[in-house]
Write an enzyme that holds these catalytic residues in place. Structure first.
Site, PDB file in Angstrom:
ATOM      1  N   SER A  12      25.457 -19.933  -2.676  1.00 38.19           N
ATOM      2  CA  SER A  12      26.034 -19.314  -3.882  1.00 38.19           C
ATOM      3  C   SER A  12      27.380 -18.712  -3.522  1.00 38.19           C
ATOM      4  O   SER A  12      27.707 -18.548  -2.341  1.00 38.19           O
ATOM      5  CB  SER A  12      25.107 -18.210  -4.383  1.00 38.19           C
ATOM      6  OG  SER A  12      25.257 -17.054  -3.549  1.00 38.19           O
ATOM      7  N   ASP A  13      28.143 -18.344  -4.540  1.00 35.71           N
ATOM      8  CA  ASP A  13      29.311 -17.531  -4.238  1.00 35.71           C
ATOM      9  C   ASP A  13      28.815 -16.087  -4.086  1.00 35.71           C
ATOM     10  O   ASP A  13      27.640 -15.780  -4.330  1.00 35.71           O
ATOM     11  CB  ASP A  13      30.376 -17.670  -5.336  1.00 35.71           C
ATOM     12  CG  ASP A  13      31.751 -17.267  -4.805  1.00 35.71           C
ATOM     13  OD1 ASP A  13      32.759 -17.718  -5.352  1.00 35.71           O
ATOM     14  OD2 ASP A  13      31.799 -16.499  -3.802  1.00 35.71           O
ATOM     15  N   TRP A  14      29.716 -15.196  -3.733  1.00 30.35           N
ATOM     16  CA  TRP A  14      29.331 -13.822  -3.383  1.00 30.35           C
ATOM     17  C   TRP A  14      28.562 -13.156  -4.530  1.00 30.35           C
ATOM     18  O   TRP A  14      29.128 -12.858  -5.569  1.00 30.35           O
ATOM     19  CB  TRP A  14      30.598 -13.019  -3.071  1.00 30.35           C
ATOM     20  CG  TRP A  14      30.298 -11.658  -2.505  1.00 30.35           C
ATOM     21  CD1 TRP A  14      29.704 -10.612  -3.144  1.00 30.35           C
ATOM     22  CD2 TRP A  14      30.587 -11.199  -1.187  1.00 30.35           C
ATOM     23  NE1 TRP A  14      29.607  -9.529  -2.310  1.00 30.35           N
ATOM     24  CE2 TRP A  14      30.141  -9.855  -1.099  1.00 30.35           C
ATOM     25  CE3 TRP A  14      31.172 -11.761  -0.055  1.00 30.35           C
ATOM     26  CZ2 TRP A  14      30.269  -9.092   0.065  1.00 30.35           C
ATOM     27  CZ3 TRP A  14      31.306 -11.004   1.093  1.00 30.35           C
ATOM     28  CH2 TRP A  14      30.848  -9.691   1.152  1.00 30.35           C
ATOM     29  N   GLY A  15      27.251 -12.984  -4.341  1.00 23.95           N
ATOM     30  CA  GLY A  15      26.462 -12.295  -5.342  1.00 23.95           C
ATOM     31  C   GLY A  15      26.258 -13.076  -6.626  1.00 23.95           C
ATOM     32  O   GLY A  15      25.755 -12.547  -7.623  1.00 23.95           O
TER      33      GLY A  15
END
Ligand code: GLC
Length: 743
Positions: A275-278
């Site tokens: 995933s991307d950050w968070g």
């Protein structure tokens, strides 16, 4: 006949037998899986940021809760954490250390948008390989790059990180970076895993405002936004990163159509998705998950294997499995993808930082490659006979807030660049000018946003003593990149006023831009006798600037993105549709609108009353210190079968006084199709270096399959019919001919 049949059957069978190497990987993965508890498996799907209390990180590692750690760049710390994972965690599975390495690690390359202007696949691949050498030397084995988001809106700060507006160019260059990072084998100690990001259409953010919603219909996804990602799957990219945005109502990180149907079932991607950050937890603010437990279920089942920093997987997957909301098969498949990457990287056998006899970091070879790429990335936009500077120039004034901006010159995502190693323009000019040439360095603006004009009087006084004025202007690195969108693309602070002050002295003015995006520069171009656009050119940008300005190198860059006349034109890009009211290009003179005219549709074209519909500078445009002539365009055959390629030739001549490199560009358009199609699309290009007076016949090919598109019935493929081939040195103009594509 039988012979051929047997041969076919033999090849057919072998095609489906996994190679020994593949079998070995699978055996190792299954061996690891068989020894892992449920907690171990969930821990392998969790990535954390290393910029935190390392005591807590060590505790998490000992509990088997950490699969990958970002942002630790000290080899000794990496090895000490790795030793805990290998010797003290329940599974003993090594950690994958990752970093955003987007355009260089320590030796910072031009930003990717600048690299794209070089159109030099080979040099970009070589520079990316150098980056892998630097990064793996300290133990990084996964880089979150290349970023390949198609961007048509320079208000979007992350346009800096990608390869511009064209899917074909972005595809070729993203593949170059993947091959540079991953080398011939991921198990090579000098290789690191690449990551195709951000999947998908993140660059279509409404209003050019980062993280904003996007609406890109399926046909445009396939035709414009997917191609670079698909090309990277075909090139063997090891990982993908899902994007923050929702497209047409579905957040990418939880989009099973995207991450499973398209990426895995249609394209056959077998790597791992992070995933991307968070962005797993991001489904909550998106409003499609009530809590992280629901977000974890949606994203894991969609095909997002590793959770970057939201802790949703770590804290909720066990409960989801216990209550039967998520199946063990889905979890196991995600874990296998993570383990497969670690096995392919050779981490299981060699978890620790490789030992090197001699560091390559900042080596001369790497710096020279970075310098060459900075030269080739620079685009000469205007030259009224002033460049290259010659021996008649005896006194040079250098000024502007980017003349000695060691930090900002590196551009966005230069996390590990050290400004002490940056060669700035004034340093390079001072260090290379012949002894009989005097340098006056007079800076009146401390940084691009500086609003003070106090120094202009003294600056003009100094300028009057010089034979030529060189002003380095642009934007700080923090003005582009993530979360840094701009609504106003004019030069900030008093830079334009400074250029006006310089121009008012009547001295020849050379303006050099260092920026992370296309700026609105029409008036500055008017004021200048020459304009060089260097983007943010990285560590060696100053040396490249000197080499270009004094003719040690000849500019060859071409624009990878369209320059608008003003923000109101955005989006403006070359591969636009015909529309039913095609603009003539002559519209946009407000003063010509009659007073109290009767109701009228004026020119009845898709244009503006107050500005031309054409861009300030088109995609593919760039000047040289020499001139070139293209002639005699001809095709091998005007009829091409769908299984073949269009082969054509063009003669290129260097009609100037010095050696140079021209970019031959081939665009294809259609008179009609089952859907509306772009006026033209780049389908081939080649850099051609020629000595003064030299000619060469260039042969180019366009595979018919590259003319495939998402047709009216949403199927992918080509259509027979009449096509227009345009060959030139920009997306505007060029020689044309027609060819037929048959089924
Ligand atoms: C950031 C960026 C992404 C980057 C990741 C890790 O938010 O969107 O490009 O790789 O987080 O730093």
């Amino acid at each position: 006949m039988k012979r051929y049949l047997y041969a076919f059957l033999l090849v057919f069978c072998f095609a489906f037998i996994p190679s020994a190497a593949q079998e070995d990987v699978e055996d190792k993965v299954e061996g690891l899986m068989s020894r892992m508890s449920l907690d171990d498996k969930i821990g392998q799907l969790h990535q954390i940021d290393g910029r935190t209390d390392l005591t807590k990180v060590c505790e998490m590692i000992r509990r088997g809760q950490v699969s990958s750690i970002m942002n630790i760049v000290d080899a000794s710390v990496i090895d000490s954490l790795q030793r805990i994972a290998v010797e003290e965690s329940p599974s003993g599975i090594p950690i994958l250390f990752a970093r955003d390495i987007v355009h260089g690690f320590k030796t910072i390359l031009p930003i990717p948008l600048g690299q794209a202007a070089s159109f030099d696949d080979a040099l970009i691949r070589s520079a990316a390989r150098n980056t892998a050498l630097e990064a793996t030397e300290i133990g990084i084995k996964w880089a979150f790059a290349p970023m390949m988001d198609i961007a048509r809106d320079p208000r979007w700060g992350r346009i800096a990180e990608g390869f511009g507006e064209d899917p074909y160019l972005a595809s070729r260059l993203a593949v170059s970076v993947v091959k540079g990072y991953q080398g011939d084998s991921l198990s090579d100690e000098l290789s690191m895993a690449a990551c195709a990001k951000h999947f998908v259409a993140y660059g279509a953010a409404e209003g050019g405002r980062d993280y904003n919603t996007t609406y890109v219909p399926v046909r445009s996804l396939y035709d414009t936004y997917f191609p670079p990602f698909k090309a990277c799957v075909e090139a063997g990219v090891a990982s993908f990163m899902s994007s923050f945005n929702d497209n047409d109502g579905v957040p990418a990180t939880g989009n099973s159509w995207l991450l499973s149907e398209v990426l895995r079932n249609e394209w056959g991607f077998t790597g791992m998705v992070v995933s991307d950050w968070g962005s797993v937890g991001g489904l909550i603010p998106h409003g499609v998950a009530k809590d992280k437990k629901e977000a974890a279920k949606i994203c894991l089942e969609a095909g997002c294997d590793m959770d970057m920093m939201s802790y949703s997987y770590l804290n909720h997957l066990k409960e989801l499995l216990a209550e039967g909301s998520v199946s063990m098969e889905v979890l196991d498949e995600a874990v296998r993808r993570v383990l497969r990457l670690k096995v392919k990287l050779g981490l299981i056998e060699k978890p620790y930082t490789r030992k090197t006899s001699e560091s390559v970091i900042y080596s001369d070879e790497l710096l020279q490659t970075a310098c060459r790429l900075a030269e080739e990335s620079s685009v000469l936009l205007k030259n009224e006979g002033i460049l290259p500077l010659d021996e008649k120039i005896k006194t040079v004034l250098v000024t502007g807030p980017m003349a000695d901006a060691a930090y900002d010159q590196m551009g966005t995502w230069a996390l590990d660049g050290d400004k002490a190693h940056t060669i700035t323009p004034v340093e390079a000019i001072r260090g290379n000018l012949p002894p009989d040439v005097k340098l006056i360095y007079a800076n009146s603006l401390d940084y691009p946003r500086d609003k003070s004009s106090d120094g202009f009087k003294a600056l003009k006084k100094a300028a009057r003593k010089a034979d030529v004025l060189i002003a380095f202007v642009g934007e700080e690195q923090m003005m582009s990149g993530e979360a840094h969108s701009l609504s106003n693309l004019h030069l900030q602070g008093q830079q334009s006023e400074m250029l006006e002050a310089l121009a008012s002295t009547g001295k020849p003015l050379v303006t050099v831009f260092m920026a992370g995006r296309p700026l609105v520069i029409a008036s500055e171009m008017e004021l200048s006798d020459a304009v060089l656009y260097m983007w943010h050119p990285g560590t060696m940008g100053g040396q490249a600037a000197y080499n270009l300005l004094w003719g040690k190198a000849n500019p060859s860059g071409k624009l990878p993105v369209t320059f608008p006349r003003n923000e109101g034109q955005i989006p403006v890009y070359y591969n636009h549709k015909h529309t039913s009211h095609i603009a003539k290009g002559t519209e946009g003179n407000l003063d010509k609108v009659p007073r109290e005219m009767p109701q009228s549709v004026m020119g009845h074209t898709s244009s503006y009353l107050d500005v031309s519909p054409t861009p300030l500078l088109p995609f593919g445009f760039g000047l040289s210190y020499t001139t070139f002539e293209l002639s005699n365009l001809r095709v091998e055959t005007p009829e091409v079968r769908a299984s073949d390629s269009l082969v054509f030739y063009v003669d290129v001549k260097n009609t100037g006084e010095r050696e140079g490199c021209e970019l031959v560009q081939a665009y294809v358009g259609r008179k009609s199709a089952s859907t509306t199609r772009p006026m033209k699309e780049l389908k081939a290009y080649e850099r051609v270096s020629l000595k003064a007076g030299e000619s060469r016949t260039v042969r180019l090919e366009i595979p018919a399959e590259s003319l495939a598109f998402c047709r009216k019935d949403l199927s992918w493929g080509t259509e027979p019919g009449n096509y227009i081939l345009t060959v030139g040195t920009s997306s505007e103009g060029g020689m044309m001919l027609y060819f037929e594509l048959n089924n």
